[in-house]
Design a protein around this motif. Structure first.
Motif, PDB file in Angstrom:
ATOM      1  N   VAL A 178      40.002  23.161  34.848  1.00 37.15           N
ATOM      2  CA  VAL A 178      39.365  24.404  35.476  1.00 37.15           C
ATOM      3  C   VAL A 178      40.000  24.736  36.684  1.00 37.15           C
ATOM      4  N   ARG A 179      40.730  25.719  36.691  1.00 34.10           N
ATOM      5  CA  ARG A 179      41.284  26.295  37.941  1.00 34.10           C
ATOM      6  C   ARG A 179      40.595  27.516  38.260  1.00 34.10           C
ATOM      7  N   ALA A 180      40.004  27.824  39.537  1.00 35.01           N
ATOM      8  CA  ALA A 180      39.345  29.047  40.125  1.00 35.01           C
ATOM      9  C   ALA A 180      40.193  29.762  41.230  1.00 35.01           C
ATOM     10  N   VAL A 181      40.437  31.192  40.725  1.00 37.64           N
ATOM     11  CA  VAL A 181      41.353  31.857  41.589  1.00 37.64           C
ATOM     12  C   VAL A 181      40.582  33.171  41.771  1.00 37.64           C
ATOM     13  N   GLN A 182      40.504  33.425  43.093  1.00 37.69           N
ATOM     14  CA  GLN A 182      40.022  34.781  43.423  1.00 37.69           C
ATOM     15  C   GLN A 182      41.057  36.129  43.271  1.00 37.69           C
ATOM     16  N   GLY A 183      40.600  36.789  42.341  1.00 36.22           N
ATOM     17  CA  GLY A 183      41.580  38.101  42.094  1.00 36.22           C
ATOM     18  C   GLY A 183      41.003  39.199  41.028  1.00 36.22           C
ATOM     19  N   ASP A 184      41.618  39.870  40.756  1.00 38.67           N
ATOM     20  CA  ASP A 184      41.089  40.939  39.648  1.00 38.67           C
ATOM     21  C   ASP A 184      42.376  41.148  38.640  1.00 38.67           C
ATOM     22  N   THR A 185      42.085  42.172  37.857  1.00 36.28           N
ATOM     23  CA  THR A 185      43.386  42.680  36.964  1.00 36.28           C
ATOM     24  C   THR A 185      44.560  43.121  37.781  1.00 36.28           C
ATOM     25  N   GLN A 186      44.223  44.040  38.886  1.00 32.58           N
ATOM     26  CA  GLN A 186      45.252  44.372  39.808  1.00 32.58           C
ATOM     27  C   GLN A 186      46.128  43.364  40.249  1.00 32.58           C
TER      28      GLN A 186
ATOM     29  N   GLU B 168      49.950  38.577  40.486  1.00 30.43           N
ATOM     30  CA  GLU B 168      50.253  37.655  41.603  1.00 30.43           C
ATOM     31  C   GLU B 168      49.952  36.358  41.604  1.00 30.43           C
ATOM     32  N   VAL B 169      48.857  36.346  40.488  1.00 28.30           N
ATOM     33  CA  VAL B 169      48.341  34.693  40.580  1.00 28.30           C
ATOM     34  C   VAL B 169      48.644  34.090  39.326  1.00 28.30           C
ATOM     35  N   VAL B 170      48.884  34.921  38.221  1.00 26.42           N
ATOM     36  CA  VAL B 170      49.213  34.131  37.039  1.00 26.42           C
ATOM     37  C   VAL B 170      50.674  34.749  36.423  1.00 26.42           C
TER      38      VAL B 170
END
Length: 250
Positions: free
Chosen positions: A84-92, A96-98
């Motif tokens: 499990v990897r936790a990343v702070q962000g949202d759909t916008q 940038e993160v995926v």
């Protein structure tokens, strides 16, 4: 195994059964046991941790640092920290993160109701998928809210939900947006996704008094079986609190 405690399982069992089966089928299709799964807005890991316990790698993208902290604690307790990897962000910020085209399945549960642009959000999610990748989409059902408000005696609210473009009954409504099944199907199609199945979620669970379920012997199990059976019937979709769509990138 349901991803939540028994009482809460009444509200999640349908989604979990559909998701678990779909992931099993996808692993068989790809002939590899481990999938890369993205859970957007996954919060504390209500679904992410059970999916990881199946052996899959799960990335949870959520804007709340507190939720992600709880997710990491839950993953540790379940013994799946490495999956499990936790990343702070949202759909916008998702691009940038995926990495584009890097995941086999996306969980989008309770997200389209709160984003500024549901079509853009779903498009961003679809962009992370490999060809043939799955999307588990769960959203609030407008028609179910009409019934719930009417049964509660709030007839003006019920009419407002029926007429309002966003499916809300007014400024005091805690839900930012609700959808019909047709609207959700249209959004998925516009994102290049093909709907494989539609299920009604919480057809009865929110209408049956909790005291009946908690005190009557065998009532919870019987209601759970009823929910699973009714979810398959299109006639009950209109009265469900939520709609669950399983779709794939074509």
């Amino acid at each position: 195994m349901y991803p939540t405690r028994p009482r809460s399982a009444l509200r999640t069992a349908v989604v979990w059964e559909v998701l678990r089966t779909a992931l099993e089928q996808r692993t068989a299709e790809l002939d590899r046991p481990v999938l890369d799964v993205l859970d957007t807005g996954g919060g504390t890991g209500n679904f992410a941790v059970p999916v990881a316990r199946l052996g899959h790698r799960v990335t949870v993208v959520d804007p709340s640092p507190d939720a992600l902290f709880a997710l990491e604690r839950r993953a540790s307790e379940a013994g799946v920290t490495g999956l499990v990897r936790a990343v702070q962000g949202d759909t916008q910020t998702l691009p940038e993160v995926v990495e584009a085209g890097s995941v086999d399945a996306v969980l989008c549960h309770g997200v389209l109701e709160v984003v500024d642009d549901p079509a853009e959000a779903l498009g961003s999610l679809a962009g992370t998928l490999r060809k043939g990748g799955l999307v588990s989409l769960l959203a609030a059902n407008r028609n179910g809210a009409v019934l719930a408000r009417a049964l509660a005696g709030h007839f003006a609210d019920a009419r407002a939900v029926l007429d309002a473009e966003d499916g809300r009954w007014g400024a005091g409504d805690p839900m930012p947006r609700r959808f019909t099944g047709e609207e959700l199907s249209g959004l998925t199609a516009a994102a290049g996704l093909q709907v494989r199945s539609v299920h009604g979620v919480r057809v009865f669970a929110d209408l049956v008094p909790g005291v009946l379920v908690d005190t009557e012997p065998g009532a919870m199990e019987a209601l759970l079986k009823l929910e699973l059976a009714a979810a398959e019937e299109p006639a009950f979709h209109a009265v469900a609190t939520q709609l669950h769509l399983l779709a794939a990138l074509v």
